[in-house]
Design an enzyme around this catalytic site. Structure first.
Site, PDB file in Angstrom:
ATOM      1  N   ILE A   1       0.850  -1.198   0.000  1.00  0.00           N
ATOM      2  CA  ILE A   1       0.000   0.000   0.000  1.00  0.00           C
ATOM      3  C   ILE A   1       0.886   1.250   0.000  1.00  0.00           C
ATOM      4  CG2 ILE A   1      -1.908   1.175   1.183  1.00  0.00           C
ATOM      5  CD1 ILE A   1      -2.792  -1.607   0.423  1.00  0.00           C
ATOM      6  N   GLY A   2       1.977   1.181   0.790  1.00  0.00           N
ATOM      7  CA  GLY A   2       2.923   2.305   0.815  1.00  0.00           C
ATOM      8  C   GLY A   2       2.537   3.416   1.768  1.00  0.00           C
TER       9      GLY A   2
ATOM     10  N   CYS B   1       8.767  -0.243   9.010  1.00  0.00           N
ATOM     11  CA  CYS B   1       8.712   0.473   7.728  1.00  0.00           C
ATOM     12  C   CYS B   1      10.135   0.879   7.308  1.00  0.00           C
ATOM     13  CB  CYS B   1       7.839   1.708   7.859  1.00  0.00           C
ATOM     14  SG  CYS B   1       8.576   2.970   8.866  1.00  0.00           S
TER      15      CYS B   1
ATOM     16  N   LYS C   1       6.020  -2.236  16.907  1.00  0.00           N
ATOM     17  CA  LYS C   1       5.591  -3.303  15.993  1.00  0.00           C
ATOM     18  C   LYS C   1       6.792  -3.815  15.216  1.00  0.00           C
ATOM     19  CE  LYS C   1       2.170  -4.627  12.572  1.00  0.00           C
ATOM     20  NZ  LYS C   1       0.922  -4.255  11.924  1.00  0.00           N
TER      21      LYS C   1
END
Ligand SMILES: Cc1cc2nc3c(=O)[nH]c(=O)nc-3n(C[C@H](O)[C@H](O)[C@H](O)COP(=O)(O)O)c2cc1C
Length: 308
Positions: free
Chosen positions: A69-70, A127, A162
């Site tokens: 999705i980015g 990320c 996360k």
């Protein structure tokens, strides 16, 4: 009736089931009573506006899906003025997932979203990190520690880290996050993967590579929850391929105190409430009075002698 409440790093949740970031938005309220969930977790937000990745952004694969999705984001002002007020109508604690390209960026974003109505921050350190050649902070213990150190100074809210399942050193990363003040760990984000469209000979995803989620990842992430639970004392929130109460129970036995449900909600919008009800039944059928008793209740194997 089973006592379903769990304690996650300073927060008490009515039950251990919540959505995984990016697979949930307030629109789910049209089909599910969001007040029944243990917590609400937002899609990851960034400070700036972000367009996200080229299309296609999702692809179906055996036993799961790929996504790239980015992290499209409308930015912090939009989040604070438009999104956050919407969540006031629901009782479960709101967890805001954040991401930034640098440790400083993470810290300033955490400070900006540490406002009334936000119960905890989930740092999506899975990320890409521009300071480390595009790799995720959570790939290595040192870079995870560096970002968590700055984040811890920036907010008094409970802080969840996360982690990425793509690292070969998840226990070390978990320990580093705990040492720098993480109140809980979410294990884990998606597994880097790809698929090819044989009609066109092109990658299925516009971004070529993306993250694998759904039932396919469960045995891998379950193993990582087990490894992390043996490495740290802070609570672990298991996330990866959970679609049923039995999946959630496995994660809790491996050491998770709570679980997040992602891809399953796309298949079955009420998957989370089914997991809650199923966990209650699972415990009741086994005389377990409090769902938290499942956490880490895995029994060690009895060593059997081979008989020839
Ligand atoms: C479409 C999609 C979007 C996602 N977006 C995010 C996100 O914004 N932030 C994040 O931390 N994880 C994101 N994830 C990962 C999920 O939160 C979760 O970690 C992963 O999907 C594994 O859980 P599952 O197998 O139950 O889906 C996304 C996953 C999917 C499928």
């Amino acid at each position: 009736m089973t006592v379903m409440s769990v304690s996650i790093g300073g927060l008490t949740l009515a039950n251990p089931v919540m959505p995984a970031s990016g697979t949930f938005a307030e629109g789910l309220a049209d089909v599910v009573d969001l007040n029944r969930l243990g917590a609400l977790v937002t899609k990851t937000i960034t400070r700036e506006l972000r367009a996200g990745n080229p299309l296609p952004r999702v692809a179906e694969v055996a036993a799961g899906m790929l996504n790239a999705i980015g992290i499209p984001s409308k930015g912090v002002p939009y989040f604070l003025s438009r999104t956050l007020p919407l969540y006031r109508r629901w009782a479960p604690p709101l967890v805001v997932s954040i991401s930034a390209p640098t440790a400083e960026g993470f810290a300033s974003l955490a400070a900006e979203v540490s406002v009334p109505g936000v119960a905890a921050i989930e740092a999506n350190i899975s990320c890409p990190n521009i300071e480390e050649d595009g790799r995720a902070f959570a790939m290595r213990a040192e870079s995870a520690a560096a970002v968590m150190r700055q984040l811890r100074r920036a907010t008094d809210l409970p802080l969840w880290a996360k982690l990425t399942p793509n690292t070969g050193e998840i226990a070390e990363v978990a320990r580093a996050c705990e040492a720098e003040g993480a109140d809980a760990l979410v294990v884990a984000n998606t597994i880097l993967a790809m698929s090819i469209d044989l009609r066109t000979f092109r990658p299925s995803l516009g971004n070529v590579m993306g993250g694998l989620s759904g039932p396919a990842v469960k045995p891998i992430v379950l193993r990582q929850v087990y490894q992390c639970a043996r490495a740290v004392r802070v609570p672990i929130i298991g996330c990866g391929g959970i679609a049923t109460a039995e999946d959630a129970a496995e994660y809790m036995l491996a050491g998770a105190s709570a679980v997040q449900v992602g891809t399953a909600t796309f298949v079955q919008p009420n998957a989370m409430t089914e997991v809650i009800e199923g966990l209650d039944r699972f415990c009741a059928a086994r005389g377990i009075s409090h769902v938290a008793q499942l956490t880490g209740a895995l029994k060690e194997n009895v060593v059997l002698e081979a008989v020839s």
